[in-house]
Design a protein around this motif. Structure first.
Motif, short mmCIF file in Angstrom:
data_model
loop_
_atom_site.label_atom_id
_atom_site.label_comp_id
_atom_site.label_asym_id
_atom_site.label_seq_id
_atom_site.Cartn_x
_atom_site.Cartn_y
_atom_site.Cartn_z
N PRO A 93 0.81 -1.23 0.00
CA PRO A 93 0.00 0.00 0.00
C PRO A 93 0.84 1.27 0.00
CG PRO A 93 -0.86 -1.59 1.57
CD PRO A 93 0.46 -2.12 1.12
N LEU A 94 1.95 1.27 0.75
CA LEU A 94 2.84 2.42 0.79
C LEU A 94 3.52 2.63 -0.56
CD1 LEU A 94 4.12 4.69 2.39
CD2 LEU A 94 5.76 3.05 3.33
N PHE A 95 3.98 1.54 -1.18
CA PHE A 95 4.58 1.62 -2.51
C PHE A 95 3.59 2.27 -3.49
CE2 PHE A 95 7.34 -2.39 -1.67
CZ PHE A 95 8.32 -1.60 -1.12
N ARG A 96 2.38 1.71 -3.52
CA ARG A 96 1.40 2.16 -4.51
C ARG A 96 0.92 3.59 -4.26
NH1 ARG A 96 -0.47 -2.88 -3.85
NH2 ARG A 96 -2.11 -2.11 -2.48
N PHE A 97 0.84 3.97 -2.99
CA PHE A 97 0.37 5.32 -2.67
C PHE A 97 1.29 6.38 -3.28
CE2 PHE A 97 0.72 8.99 0.24
CZ PHE A 97 -0.55 9.52 0.07
N ILE A 98 2.58 6.23 -3.04
CA ILE A 98 3.55 7.20 -3.58
C ILE A 98 3.54 7.15 -5.11
CG2 ILE A 98 5.98 7.82 -3.70
CD1 ILE A 98 4.64 8.51 -1.05
N GLU A 99 3.48 5.95 -5.69
CA GLU A 99 3.49 5.82 -7.15
C GLU A 99 2.23 6.43 -7.77
OE1 GLU A 99 4.09 1.64 -7.44
OE2 GLU A 99 6.10 1.79 -6.55
N LYS A 100 1.10 6.28 -7.09
CA LYS A 100 -0.15 6.86 -7.59
C LYS A 100 -0.10 8.38 -7.54
CE LYS A 100 -5.15 6.72 -6.76
NZ LYS A 100 -6.23 6.15 -5.91
N VAL A 101 0.42 8.94 -6.44
CA VAL A 101 0.54 10.39 -6.31
C VAL A 101 1.49 10.95 -7.37
CG1 VAL A 101 1.38 12.26 -4.83
CG2 VAL A 101 -0.04 10.45 -3.85
#
Length: 477
Positions: A341-349
């Motif tokens: 979730p942390l990986f994807r959050f930064i990548e999404k932003v």
């Protein structure tokens, strides 16, 4: 944490199915979960690395305060879990809109600002958990090496080694694994993690019982570690820190909404979930009491911060090796799933901020003989590598398992297990401000906040105390 389906915990709503199966009121495939399946999910999620420090926590508190604290935490957790279960639907408990994740529940009841705060706490908690996993994995790898060294030398070699090498090895493995797209969708990870966690927990319990029988006595005291073994100041800080370790073992509220989303209705999902929570809290509390209690009874004041590494120099060394390998395997997979979730959050932003950047959005196919082409994204490569390196370096600078666990528990328990469920329940049930029930709920939240702050201070004091004798990258164990 619950590995299976973790992507939905942090704000990703599942899409409605367009198949021909029966559907629920929200258009999704009909849910089939029961009280027993929900209980199994919770127990699988909870029984994990938190159990390793339980003997140490009980040793700091003693035979009276430790069981009392465990019972207190279990009662509070059960009660607030019931409040959270009532917030699965917004508005009417039968026909209201479903909240698929913890964060969605916070947003729908308390607004976007509170949801953002909730997200910050969850992501900070995940970052801390990754550090704790790195420390725990390195300790277990060293335990395997040391037990075999000690066995082969017949006890003549002190077998000291530096933890930094093992943390770096673990970090390199996580860097490689972090580049696998959609790693959390590998459903078998949940099974592997569950089997491994039950394996090492059961071995720890069994060895504790065996050692108590071998000692022919029950070690420990009513008040815990004695003054003299530790200073008066250390006794106070360690007591506070032990409360943080117990809180860490009960910090699993963030997965409950997602588990509740698997339950069929009627009856109301909240009623089924309350029963499932009762069963799971009883089972896990008994398990914690047994593992921690027998560990303390076996080692007394010298109970180790990590139960299984405390047996490191004793036979059967091969059984300890199995347990510690199980810990490493569990943590290797859990690290990746929890960090997704942390990986994807930064990548999404980043993708939203710079949609035209090839560095951030473009994927390159790397052909691997005998395998499907690997999709490489440069931003994913750089960002995930940096995150793993940061976690590894911090773990090398602060390799204190019980301190980190206590701090994580203090941060997560009050906010995610008490504060948000209480505030959401007040809104959901329209409890009048300054009414008797409102005051009671606020007093519960305030008391848990004080307890969390005390545990955090104790953990920070423990880190500072350990740093007096620890030299980063140089100290051997």
């Amino acid at each position: 944490m619950l590995e299976q389906g973790v992507s939905r915990i942090y704000g990703e709503v599942p899409e409605a199915s367009n198949g021909t199966q029966n559907f629920d009121d929200d258009g999704h495939v009909k849910r089939t979960g029961t009280m027993w399946t929900a209980s199994a999910h919770i127990i699988t999620a909870v029984i994990g690395s938190g159990v390793l420090s339980m003997a140490w926590a009980i040793a700091q508190l003693g035979w009276i305060a430790a069981p009392s604290s465990l019972i207190l935490f279990s009662v509070v957790t059960y009660y607030t879990s019931g409040l959270l279960a009532a917030c699965y639907r917004t508005g009417d408990p039968i026909t209201g809109n479903r909240n698929y994740t913890y964060m969605h529940a916070v947003r729908s009841h308390l607004g976007r600002m509170n949801a953002n705060f909730c997200g910050c706490v969850q992501y900070a908690n995940l970052f801390g958990v990754a550090i704790g996993y790195t420390i725990a994995a390195s300790i277990s790898m060293m335990a395997v090496k040391r037990s075999n060294c000690y066995h082969n030398s017949g006890g003549k070699d002190s077998c000291k080694m530096n933890s930094s090498v093992y943390m770096i090895s673990f970090g390199i493995a996580e860097i490689v694994l972090s580049q696998i797209p959609d790693f959390d969708q590998f459903w078998w990870l949940s099974i592997v993690a569950a089997v491994m966690s039950f394996t090492y927990s059961a071995i720890g319990l069994g060895l504790g019982i065996a050692k108590v029988i071998g000692n022919r006595m029950v070690k420990g005291s009513l008040t815990g570690v004695s003054i003299g073994v530790v200073s008066e100041t250390q006794k106070i800080w360690r007591t506070f820190q032990a409360l943080g370790n117990i809180a860490f073992a009960y910090s699993y509220s963030m997965i409950l909404i997602e588990i509740q989303d698997t339950i069929k209705s009627p009856p109301e999902e909240s009623k089924t979930m309350s029963k499932a929570t009762l069963v799971s809290v009883l089972v896990t509390s008994i398990f914690y009491l047994l593992c921690g209690g027998f560990g303390y009874a076996a080692f007394g004041d010298s109970s180790p911060g990590n139960l299984l590494t405390g047996f490191g120099f004793y036979n059967p060394y091969w059984l300890l090796d199995i347990a510690n390998v199980a810990i490493v395997v569990h943590l290797v997979s859990a690290y990746q799933v929890d960090c997704q979730p942390l990986f994807r959050f930064i990548e999404k932003v980043a993708a939203q901020k710079f949609p035209d950047s090839d560095f951030i959005t473009k994927e390159f196919e790397v052909r691997i003989p005998g395998c499907k082409p690997f999709k490489l994204n440069l931003f994913r490569l750089v960002w995930r590598t940096i995150l793993v390196i940061c976690c590894t370096v911090i773990a090398m600078l602060l390799p204190f398992f019980t301190d980190i666990v206590g701090l994580i528990g203090a941060i997560a328990y009050w906010s995610l297990t008490v504060y948000f469920p209480v505030e959401m329940y007040i809104v959901q049930t329209k409890i009048r401000k300054w009414s008797t029930k409102w005051i009671g709920l606020q007093m519960l939240s305030a008391a848990c906040f004080v307890l969390a702050m005390v545990a955090a201070v104790g953990s920070i004091a423990g880190v500072l105390d350990d740093l007096k004798v620890y030299k980063p990258f140089m100290t051997d164990y």
